[in-house]
Design a protein around this motif. Structure first.
Motif, mmCIF file in Angstrom:
data_model
loop_
_atom_site.group_PDB
_atom_site.id
_atom_site.type_symbol
_atom_site.label_atom_id
_atom_site.label_comp_id
_atom_site.label_asym_id
_atom_site.label_seq_id
_atom_site.Cartn_x
_atom_site.Cartn_y
_atom_site.Cartn_z
ATOM 1 N N HIS A 134 3.246 5.947 8.781
ATOM 2 C CA HIS A 134 2.774 4.641 9.262
ATOM 3 C C HIS A 134 3.494 3.523 8.528
ATOM 4 O O HIS A 134 3.485 3.468 7.296
ATOM 5 N N VAL A 135 4.135 2.635 9.312
ATOM 6 C CA VAL A 135 4.789 1.463 8.745
ATOM 7 C C VAL A 135 3.774 0.321 8.777
ATOM 8 O O VAL A 135 3.441 -0.193 9.851
ATOM 9 N N GLY A 136 3.278 -0.070 7.600
ATOM 10 C CA GLY A 136 2.243 -1.094 7.518
ATOM 11 C C GLY A 136 2.804 -2.495 7.369
ATOM 12 O O GLY A 136 3.948 -2.769 7.735
ATOM 13 N N MET A 137 1.996 -3.368 6.800
ATOM 14 C CA MET A 137 2.364 -4.767 6.638
ATOM 15 C C MET A 137 2.934 -5.028 5.241
ATOM 16 O O MET A 137 2.420 -4.502 4.243
ATOM 17 N N ALA A 138 3.949 -5.874 5.185
ATOM 18 C CA ALA A 138 4.615 -6.159 3.913
ATOM 19 C C ALA A 138 3.690 -6.849 2.918
ATOM 20 O O ALA A 138 3.838 -6.687 1.705
ATOM 21 N N THR A 139 2.729 -7.612 3.415
ATOM 22 C CA THR A 139 1.809 -8.318 2.515
ATOM 23 C C THR A 139 0.876 -7.369 1.782
ATOM 24 O O THR A 139 0.240 -7.750 0.804
ATOM 25 N N ASN A 140 0.786 -6.132 2.260
ATOM 26 C CA ASN A 140 -0.038 -5.122 1.593
ATOM 27 C C ASN A 140 0.811 -3.873 1.369
ATOM 28 O O ASN A 140 0.414 -2.754 1.670
ATOM 29 N N TYR A 141 1.998 -4.111 0.799
ATOM 30 C CA TYR A 141 3.049 -3.096 0.784
ATOM 31 C C TYR A 141 2.626 -1.793 0.100
ATOM 32 O O TYR A 141 2.776 -0.711 0.662
ATOM 33 N N GLU A 142 2.109 -1.882 -1.105
ATOM 34 C CA GLU A 142 1.811 -0.667 -1.868
ATOM 35 C C GLU A 142 0.770 0.192 -1.161
ATOM 36 O O GLU A 142 0.882 1.418 -1.092
ATOM 37 N N GLY A 172 9.765 3.497 3.788
ATOM 38 C CA GLY A 172 9.657 2.480 2.743
ATOM 39 C C GLY A 172 9.698 1.041 3.195
ATOM 40 O O GLY A 172 9.489 0.137 2.384
ATOM 41 N N THR A 173 9.965 0.783 4.483
ATOM 42 C CA THR A 173 9.971 -0.595 4.978
ATOM 43 C C THR A 173 8.577 -0.988 5.468
ATOM 44 O O THR A 173 7.679 -0.148 5.564
ATOM 45 N N ALA A 174 8.426 -2.277 5.787
ATOM 46 C CA ALA A 174 7.141 -2.785 6.254
ATOM 47 C C ALA A 174 7.365 -3.900 7.263
ATOM 48 O O ALA A 174 8.439 -4.491 7.324
ATOM 49 N N HIS A 175 6.331 -4.193 8.045
ATOM 50 C CA HIS A 175 6.404 -5.279 9.013
ATOM 51 C C HIS A 175 6.153 -6.627 8.338
ATOM 52 O O HIS A 175 5.315 -6.729 7.439
ATOM 53 N N GLY A 176 6.871 -7.647 8.803
ATOM 54 C CA GLY A 176 6.604 -9.001 8.336
ATOM 55 C C GLY A 176 7.312 -9.350 7.049
ATOM 56 O O GLY A 176 8.251 -8.660 6.614
ATOM 57 N N ALA A 177 6.852 -10.437 6.432
ATOM 58 C CA ALA A 177 7.494 -10.967 5.229
ATOM 59 C C ALA A 177 6.865 -10.371 3.975
ATOM 60 O O ALA A 177 5.643 -10.317 3.847
#
Length: 300
Positions: A134-142, A172-177
């Motif tokens: 699952h590729v989640g959100m960058a603001t909650n990366y860990e 290891g990537t994520a959506h958004g900033a």
């Protein structure tokens, strides 16, 4: 010309490069995305995320018309589809590809729901992408990203049982900033293993924004064939507006500024990912293509 994502990605996989998949929200950035692909003589995959509450039938027909005006390969993909009804609506609207995202469901349920839509989509000549891990959100990366990476052996089974055309992997990537100063940690060894055990199956990277040129170039060389990009393009458009003098009548330049920022940043990714001059229908900018005169300043 409108094609399926499968046609684009099978070629990218065979020739070992990746294709940019920019998020398009409106006529404005859809035109610019195709224009930049024409200039680079590259395939392109337009992403349509319905979180923006489109009239998908109207937008789909419009995007198809844009794709049909050029000789480079253009795929139109519904991004992150979460329900059966919306996927069917996108197929009816003429999109050439769909993403069936059930990555937050248990593994077996993910397989069952994806497999069901693969049968329907393939019957209509539409290609299917799914996601494992699952590729989640960058603001909650860990929490979202580092704990939900794709397991190579499960990826092999998932592909075989679902019949999908490409697989989005979590490496290891994520959506958004990302939060200020944060950069994603890419598991290149995991990517190499997934590519190996899946017998060089076409793979997709979500969360291309903020990943960095060096990492994007490397994942393209290691087997990623499609890179989704949204936030970085919109940020570039906003920054171009901020940097411009929009006082007085300068406000009328708004749409041109958006196009300039979005297009310039997108153009960069064709080179980084290796898809420049990979369109299999050669295109010369100063010749007529389906009644449209293409020049450096043309917006189709």
């Amino acid at each position: 010309m409108l094609v399926s994502a499968k046609e684009i990605l099978d070629r990218a996989n065979k020739e070992n490069y990746a294709v940019p998949a920019p998020v398009v929200q409106t006529e404005l950035n859809a035109r610019v995305a195709i224009q930049e692909a024409v200039k680079k003589n590259s395939p392109v995959i337009l992403l349509v995320p319905l979180i923006f509450d489109y009239d998908v039938d109207l937008f789909g027909r419009y995007l198809k018309q844009l794709a049909d005006q050029v000789s480079i390969p253009v795929a139109i993909m519904h991004d992150h589809g979460s329900d059966f009804e919306t996927a069917i609506a996108c197929i009816k609207a003429g999109l050439s590809s769909i993403m069936v995202d059930r990555s937050q469901l248990p593994y077996e349920e993910n397989i069952l729901q994806v497999k069901e839509l693969v049968k329907v989509a393939h019957a209509a000549g539409v290609s299917v992408e799914a996601e494992l891990g699952h590729v989640g959100m960058a603001t909650n990366y860990e929490e979202d990203c580092e704990k939900n990476l794709t397991e190579p052996d499960l990826a092999k089974r998932f592909i075989e049982e679902t019949g999908i055309d490409c697989l989005a992997v979590a490496i290891g990537t994520a959506h958004g900033a990302y939060n200020h100063g944060q950069q994603p940690t890419i598991d290149f060894d995991r990517l190499k293993k997934i590519k190996e055990v899946t017998n060089n199956f076409p793979l997709v990277l979500h969360g291309g924004s903020g990943t960095g040129d060096e990492s994007l170039s490397q994942v393209a060389q290691l087997g990623i064939n499609k890179v989704n990009i949204g936030c970085e393009l919109f940020t570039a458009a906003i920054q171009t507006i901020k940097d411009a003098d929009t006082g007085g009548n300068g406000a009328y330049a708004l749409t041109n500024l958006i196009s300039e920022g979005y297009g310039k940043r997108l153009a960069h990714f064709f080179d980084v990912l290796g898809s420049t001059n990979k369109a299999w229908t050669a295109l010369t900018l100063d010749k007529q293509v389906i009644g449209v005169e293409l020049t450096e300043d043309t917006i189709l």
